[in-house]
Design a protein around this motif. Structure first.
Motif, PDB file in Angstrom:
ATOM      1  N   ARG A  65       0.851  -1.200   0.000  1.00  0.00           N
ATOM      2  CA  ARG A  65       0.000   0.000   0.000  1.00  0.00           C
ATOM      3  C   ARG A  65       0.888   1.253   0.000  1.00  0.00           C
ATOM      4  N   SER A  69       1.334   4.148  -2.986  1.00  0.00           N
ATOM      5  CA  SER A  69       1.201   5.582  -2.706  1.00  0.00           C
ATOM      6  C   SER A  69       2.469   6.325  -3.103  1.00  0.00           C
ATOM      7  N   GLU A  73       2.884   9.338  -5.863  1.00  0.00           N
ATOM      8  CA  GLU A  73       3.422  10.646  -5.486  1.00  0.00           C
ATOM      9  C   GLU A  73       4.698  10.949  -6.268  1.00  0.00           C
ATOM     10  N   GLU A  85      -2.974   2.919  -7.981  1.00  0.00           N
ATOM     11  CA  GLU A  85      -4.175   2.805  -7.150  1.00  0.00           C
ATOM     12  C   GLU A  85      -4.088   1.474  -6.424  1.00  0.00           C
ATOM     13  N   TYR A  86      -4.224   1.497  -5.114  1.00  0.00           N
ATOM     14  CA  TYR A  86      -4.202   0.267  -4.322  1.00  0.00           C
ATOM     15  C   TYR A  86      -5.648  -0.159  -4.107  1.00  0.00           C
TER      16      TYR A  86
END
Length: 116
Positions: A65, A69, A73, A85-86
C-alpha cells in the motif's frame, strides 16, 4: 527496447519482482529512472517469518500500500507518467465495470496478491 520479464530470485520476492515487471511492461528501459527499482526493492521484503528472519515472509500488505502511494506521489512530483491505485477487499473484482479491468483496458498493469 523492452527487457524480458524478470523472474523471482528468491522464494520471497514476488511482490517487488511483480512491481518491477509492471514498470518494464509500461515503460521502455530508457524511460525508467534508476531510483524506481531502488525504492521498489527498499520498500518491499519487510515481513518476518516465525523464526524472526527479515524478508522471509515476503512483502506485507501495508508495504505494498505504501509503495503504491509512493509511486503515485513520485509520478506526480517528478512529472513521470505513472499513477497507482491500491485496491483491496470488494474493490478487487473481475467485474466488467470494475476498476481493475478498466485500468487494464486503459493500458495499465496490475499487480495482484493471491494466496492459494
Amino acid at each position: 527496447m523492452k527487457p524480458p520479464l524478470n523472474r523471482q530470485i528468491t522464494e520471497y520476492d514476488c511482490g517487488p519482482t511483480s512491481v518491477l515487471n509492471a514498470l518494464v511492461f509500461l515503460f521502455d528501459r530508457a524511460e525508467i529512472p534508476p531510483e524506481l527499482p531502488k525504492y521498489v526493492m527498499m520498500y518491499c521484503l519487510d515481513s518476518f517469518n516465525a523464526q524472526g528472519e527479515e524478508g522471509k515472509n515476503g512483502t506485507s500488505k501495508p508495504a505494498m500500500r505504501f509503495l503504491s502511494s509512493w509511486l503515485g506521489e513520485y509520478g506526480e512530483a517528478k512529472g513521470f507518467p505513472l499513477e497507482c491505485e491500491y485496491l483491496s477487499g470488494g474493490r478487487v473484482t473481475a467485474a466488467e465495470n470494475g476498476e481493475l479491468l478498466r485500468g487494464l483496458r486503459d493500458g495499465g498493469a496490475a499487480v495482484v496478491r493471491l494466496h492459494l
